[in-house]
Design an enzyme around this catalytic site. Structure first.
Site, PDB file in Angstrom:
ATOM      1  N   ASP A  85       0.852  -1.190   0.000  1.00  0.00           N
ATOM      2  CA  ASP A  85       0.000   0.000   0.000  1.00  0.00           C
ATOM      3  C   ASP A  85       0.886   1.237   0.000  1.00  0.00           C
ATOM      4  OD1 ASP A  85       0.890   0.262   2.580  1.00  0.00           O
ATOM      5  OD2 ASP A  85      -1.018  -0.199   3.523  1.00  0.00           O
ATOM      6  N   SER A  86       0.299   2.388  -0.265  1.00  0.00           N
ATOM      7  CA  SER A  86       1.092   3.595  -0.483  1.00  0.00           C
ATOM      8  C   SER A  86       1.659   4.167   0.803  1.00  0.00           C
ATOM      9  CB  SER A  86       0.243   4.662  -1.173  1.00  0.00           C
ATOM     10  OG  SER A  86      -0.771   5.136  -0.288  1.00  0.00           O
ATOM     11  N   GLY A  87       1.074   3.818   1.942  1.00  0.00           N
ATOM     12  CA  GLY A  87       1.515   4.375   3.211  1.00  0.00           C
ATOM     13  C   GLY A  87       0.729   5.587   3.646  1.00  0.00           C
TER      14      GLY A  87
ATOM     15  N   PHE B 181      -2.339   5.874   4.708  1.00  0.00           N
ATOM     16  CA  PHE B 181      -3.138   5.711   5.915  1.00  0.00           C
ATOM     17  C   PHE B 181      -2.300   5.926   7.168  1.00  0.00           C
ATOM     18  CE2 PHE B 181      -5.126   3.216   9.322  1.00  0.00           C
ATOM     19  CZ  PHE B 181      -6.351   3.869   9.371  1.00  0.00           C
TER      20      PHE B 181
ATOM     21  N   ASP C  44      -8.484  -7.387   2.849  1.00  0.00           N
ATOM     22  CA  ASP C  44      -7.332  -7.430   3.752  1.00  0.00           C
ATOM     23  C   ASP C  44      -7.682  -6.702   5.043  1.00  0.00           C
ATOM     24  OD1 ASP C  44      -5.433  -4.690   4.097  1.00  0.00           O
ATOM     25  OD2 ASP C  44      -7.011  -4.591   2.598  1.00  0.00           O
TER      26      ASP C  44
ATOM     27  N   CYS D 271     -13.647 -25.803  12.348  1.00  0.00           N
ATOM     28  CA  CYS D 271     -12.383 -25.360  11.740  1.00  0.00           C
ATOM     29  C   CYS D 271     -11.360 -26.486  11.820  1.00  0.00           C
ATOM     30  CB  CYS D 271     -11.865 -24.120  12.473  1.00  0.00           C
ATOM     31  SG  CYS D 271     -10.265 -23.518  11.870  1.00  0.00           S
TER      32      CYS D 271
ATOM     33  N   CYS E 226      -7.988 -25.994  11.304  1.00  0.00           N
ATOM     34  CA  CYS E 226      -6.624 -25.479  11.450  1.00  0.00           C
ATOM     35  C   CYS E 226      -5.900 -26.255  12.547  1.00  0.00           C
ATOM     36  CB  CYS E 226      -6.633 -23.979  11.753  1.00  0.00           C
ATOM     37  SG  CYS E 226      -7.029 -23.541  13.465  1.00  0.00           S
TER      38      CYS E 226
ATOM     39  N   CYS F 183      -7.177 -25.604  16.187  1.00  0.00           N
ATOM     40  CA  CYS F 183      -8.443 -26.246  16.549  1.00  0.00           C
ATOM     41  C   CYS F 183      -8.320 -27.766  16.612  1.00  0.00           C
ATOM     42  CB  CYS F 183      -9.530 -25.843  15.555  1.00  0.00           C
ATOM     43  SG  CYS F 183      -9.994 -24.095  15.698  1.00  0.00           S
TER      44      CYS F 183
ATOM     45  N   HIS G 136      -5.202 -19.007  13.987  1.00  0.00           N
ATOM     46  CA  HIS G 136      -6.590 -19.450  13.791  1.00  0.00           C
ATOM     47  C   HIS G 136      -7.419 -18.395  13.066  1.00  0.00           C
ATOM     48  CE1 HIS G 136     -10.684 -20.786  14.556  1.00  0.00           C
ATOM     49  NE2 HIS G 136     -10.911 -19.591  15.075  1.00  0.00           N
TER      50      HIS G 136
END
Length: 386
Positions: free
Chosen positions: A90-92, A94, A276, A314, A316, A319, A345
């Site tokens: 990302d551009s930064g 934020f 994201d 789940c 994973c 779990c 998780h």
């Protein structure tokens, strides 16, 4: 060289494959965020275990520390962190926006943004051109245009000024991106894909104008900054639905900063391909875990002596092997392993929720998938479909 192909649609839900120099990724997709060249609490080997296909890195943080010269020394951002799959930067902006309330920390003009480092308060500046150069020099596969993220409570007048300034910056970003890609091609280096960002708080007219403008820039994809973080979910659904008719149907769409299971399911249903957020790996601070039924707080006393996993639906490794009570014990003892377990998780659940959604789209069963999700989720009517 990047390219993408649409594999199937089911109403407005879409399944894409996006090809990059570092392999392809398939949408819908949730992308883990590695702000400082690491996804918090997780190694790249663990990201591979959970079948993550692309991660994010942050230009602002990499620029300030360790610096692009250090990243270059180690073979750019992929080799620096030993990640062999696609990376989006990302551009930064934020991060700069987070300093916005203090005038002495940030100054915005038509041509550039001056800001101070959070490390030592030294002065720095971004503009459209040097931001594109920074992201080019990091060698990410997908880069984001430089934009101004107007505060959530901006007046219509200020929001419009910020939008128009961002549109001018976006044109400059596209010009420099094309110049940089031409240089890369001449050196037989891979090309980068640029996504401009449409936004503009809760004002429907500005949202539509911004989406139309960014679409006409004809970049490989379009990003949408959902709001400015603090607005209501009702505002989110309304303003986002306004822009859908004007976005290109033949390109991937990336909705930034969306992170809950219900939002992912609903926005896949409403034409979004990529998601994201950093919060899945930060919610350990509040001992929060996602589940297929509703979010749970592990330290809640009702889980005392519970032999259940975080989520019985789940598969994973957390779990499969550990109980809620064991993780609660780790938290009580301040053992860092509980932070790793919750982060693993939470990310796994979101990544595989998107993967299962993709499977349903390819089988033309997304409405059924969505209905089945809501039969399990929100059993006490805490949340409603948008």
């Amino acid at each position: 060289m990047f390219e993408f192909k649409l594999e199937n649609t089911d109403w407005k839900s879409r399944a894409w494959e996006f090809f990059t120099e570092h392999g392809s990724f398939k949408t819908p997709i949730f992308m883990p965020v590695g702000t400082k060249v690491t996804v918090k609490w997780l190694s790249v080997e663990e990201l591979d275990q959970m079948w993550a296909e692309i991660i994010l890195a942050n230009t602002y943080h990499l620029y300030l520390r360790p610096g692009q010269d250090v990243v270059k020394h180690f073979g750019w951002v992929h080799k620096f962190q030993n990640y062999k799959k696609p990376i989006l930067t990302d551009s930064g902006w934020f991060q700069v926006f987070s300093l916005w309330k203090a005038d002495w920390l940030v100054k915005i003009t038509e041509d550039w943004v001056h800001f101070r480092s959070f490390i030592d308060w030294s002065k720095h500046f971004y503009n459209a051109e040097n931001n594109m150069d920074l992201q080019s020099n990091l060698w990410a596969d997908i880069i984001m245009a430089f934009d101004e993220c107007a505060p959530w409570n901006s007046s219509h007048e200020y929001a419009k000024q910020a939008m128009n300034r961002t549109h001018r910056w976006a044109e400059r970003c596209v010009k420099r991106w094309k110049e940089n890609n031409k240089k890369r091609a001449e050196k037989w280096e891979y090309l980068q894909a640029l996504f401009p960002i449409a936004q503009w708080v809760i004002y429907d007219d500005l949202r539509k104008q911004s989406a139309e403008f960014m679409w006409k820039l004809d970049c490989p994809g379009v990003a949408i900054w959902w709001l400015s973080v603090w607005e209501s979910k009702q505002d989110m659904y309304r303003t986002m639905d306004v822009i859908e008719p004007v976005l290109p149907k033949n390109k991937p769409r990336y909705l930034m900063w969306v992170w809950t299971p219900e939002d992912i399911v609903e926005w896949i249903y409403r034409w979004i391909d990529m998601f994201d957020c950093v919060l899945p790996t930060r919610l350990w601070r509040h001992s929060v875990a996602f589940t297929s039924k509703w979010n749970i707080t592990v330290k809640n006393t009702k889980f005392k002596l519970s032999k259940e996993p975080l989520d019985s639906n789940c598969d994973c490794k957390v779990c499969k092997n550990y109980t809620r009570w064991y993780i609660r014990h780790l938290l009580a003892e301040k053992e860092s392993l509980w932070q790793q377990m919750l982060s693993y998780h939470n990310l796994y659940l979101l990544i595989h929720l998107a993967k299962n959604a993709r499977k349903a789209i390819l089988e033309n069963k997304y409405s059924e998938f969505r209905d089945n999700f809501w039969k399990l989720y929100d059993p006490e009517n805490k949340m409603h479909r948008g």
